[in-house]
Design an enzyme around this catalytic site. Structure first.
Site, PDB file in Angstrom:
ATOM      1  N   CYS A  58      18.036  43.702  17.985  1.00  0.00           N
ATOM      2  CA  CYS A  58      17.979  43.426  16.402  1.00  0.00           C
ATOM      3  C   CYS A  58      19.336  43.266  15.875  1.00  0.00           C
ATOM      4  CB  CYS A  58      17.373  45.103  15.777  1.00  0.00           C
ATOM      5  SG  CYS A  58      17.669  45.168  14.259  1.00  0.00           S
TER       6      CYS A  58
ATOM      7  N   CYS B 258      20.362  45.026  13.385  1.00  0.00           N
ATOM      8  CA  CYS B 258      21.541  46.787  13.991  1.00  0.00           C
ATOM      9  C   CYS B 258      22.823  46.276  14.760  1.00  0.00           C
ATOM     10  CB  CYS B 258      20.713  46.701  14.928  1.00  0.00           C
ATOM     11  SG  CYS B 258      18.668  47.300  14.960  1.00  0.00           S
TER      12      CYS B 258
END
Length: 134
Positions: free
Chosen positions: A56, A59
């Site tokens: 991600c 993230c």
């Protein structure tokens, strides 16, 4: 031109899990159960869980800010859970997008931030830590 866009839109590499970070990286259900049991019943302790994934980009982008917050807000406990490693825990907390930050007090969710929204996350952490102070 391709390298320009990849430079512009590629998030920074994820920071190393080692070092002085106060973020507790949880890699097993047993560890999560132990940590959750140790902290959930304290009504004044703020728990902040970062549900993320290694793949991600957002993230990885917010991870340094999350680690910084963990260092500055010593009155809270910060956890990082990879949704691919602990999918059952992510399911229990109804995580549907990454990153998702769940803020908990007294064993109950008090707030949630979905997305790499550093300012919103910091504001909420500060608000719930301040509400613990008497």
């Amino acid at each position: 031109m391709g390298s320009f866009f990849s430079t512009m839109f590629t998030p920074p590499p994820a920071a190393d899990d080692g070092g002085d970070s106060r973020v507790v990286a949880v890699h097993s259900t047993a560890t999560w159960d132990e940590q959750w049991g140790a902290h959930k019943s304290n009504p004044n302790k703020l728990i902040v869980i970062d549900f993320s994934a290694t793949w991600c980009g957002p993230c990885r982008f917010i991870e340094p800010a999350f680690k910084d917050m963990a260092g500055r807000f010593a009155d809270a406990v910060f956890f990082k859970i990879d949704v691919d490693e602990l999918s059952e825990v992510a399911r229990q907390w109804k995580v549907e997008a990454m990153p998702t930050f769940v803020l908990i007090k007294g064993g109950k969710e008090v707030s949630r931030v979905v997305g790499a929204k550093k300012d919103e996350l910091e504001r909420k952490v500060n608000m719930f830590i301040s509400s613990s102070s008497s």
